[in-house]
Scaffold this active site. Structure first.
Site, PDB file in Angstrom:
ATOM      1  N   CYS A   1       0.873  -1.174   0.000  1.00  0.00           N
ATOM      2  CA  CYS A   1       0.000   0.000   0.000  1.00  0.00           C
ATOM      3  C   CYS A   1       0.914   1.229   0.000  1.00  0.00           C
ATOM      4  CB  CYS A   1      -0.981  -0.025   1.169  1.00  0.00           C
ATOM      5  SG  CYS A   1      -0.227  -0.264   2.792  1.00  0.00           S
ATOM      6  N   THR A   2       0.610   2.252   0.771  1.00  0.00           N
ATOM      7  CA  THR A   2       1.464   3.442   0.773  1.00  0.00           C
ATOM      8  C   THR A   2       2.644   3.296   1.726  1.00  0.00           C
ATOM      9  OG1 THR A   2      -0.345   4.917   0.114  1.00  0.00           O
ATOM     10  CG2 THR A   2       1.537   5.924   1.228  1.00  0.00           C
TER      11      THR A   2
END
Length: 258
Positions: A149-150
């Site tokens: 994800c981030t």
């Protein structure tokens, strides 16, 4: 083998190989990786990942996140985009009032609420089904799937929780993998991090894991409680809610364990 890869600009990027299962097997190296976004990787990092076997990337971010910071495009690596957000329902709709009362009594933080959503929301469940489909097609030896994800913390943490449990990895190892995010965002170098991940360093490792407030054991326990409340045990949850059959679990273990 090194769990924390020696990258110049990787974010929370690490191998899932080597974790021991309940039946004494181990996760194969060069088959599974997890990380934060891949937008800052250098050419040298790309080569390191290529040598480590990276062939497929599953990006769990929303489209807006991928536009702001797109992943590095890497030769020979196939990218899949499957955003975990937005959720279809509010948490009470997904778990019911009785279950949410149990979760609240367990100390439901904001992160814990999001984790419970990711384990029960119809949209998120669909993403996990697609992720497992990618894993089941990764049949060649020494070819890895990386999911991210981030920051490689929450969405990636839930994905790793699901995958490692499906593989039958021992609970302490799954918890350690979740908590390692706290180490990777510390000031320690990859070599120092790997030095803590060897037998005999348990006390030093535990001390470092709890220094950073990125993730907590309490939120990990919320994931476990959510699974129990929804299905009784993990394998029933995986079959009845995520829709992964016992035969697919068996095949997954054939591919990722040794």
């Amino acid at each position: 083998m090194e769990r924390i890869l020696p990258l110049e600009r990787g974010i929370n990027l690490r191998e899932l190989g080597g974790y021991e299962t309940e039946d004494g097997r181990h996760v194969r190296w060069h088959k599974l990786m997890r990380s934060g976004h891949l937008g800052e990787l250098s050419e040298a990092d790309e080569e390191t990942l290529r040598i480590a076997g990276l062939r497929q990337v599953v990006d769990l971010r929303e489209e807006a996140e991928t536009i702001v910071v797109p992943d590095r495009s890497m030769r020979g690596v196939h990218a899949h985009h499957m955003s975990v957000y937005p959720f279809t329902n509010q948490l009470p709709q997904n778990v019911g009032l009785a279950r949410i009362a149990r979760l609240n009594r367990a100390g439901l933080s904001l992160a814990g609420q999001i984790y419970a959503q990711m384990l029960t929301d119809p949209h998120a469940i669909g993403v996990w089904q697609r992720l497992f489909a990618v894993l089941l097609k990764n049949r060649r030896a020494h070819q890895a799937v990386l999911f991210h994800c981030t920051a490689g913390k929450d969405r990636t943490g839930v994905a790793a929780f699901l995958i490692l449990n499906a593989l039958g990895v021992k609970r302490p190892a799954i918890l350690q993998d979740y908590m390692l995010t706290n180490l990777t965002f510390s000031s320690l170098s990859p070599s120092e991090l790997n030095g803590l991940l060897v037998p005999g360093q348990d006390a030093a490792l535990a001390n470092e894991l709890n220094k950073q407030p990125m993730v907590s054991e309490q939120d990990f326990e919320v994931m476990e409680l959510t699974v129990r409340l929804m299905a009784g045990d993990f394998m029933t949850y995986l079959t009845n809610i995520v829709g992964i059959t016992p035969r697919q679990v068996e095949r997954l273990r054939e591919l990722y364990l040794e």
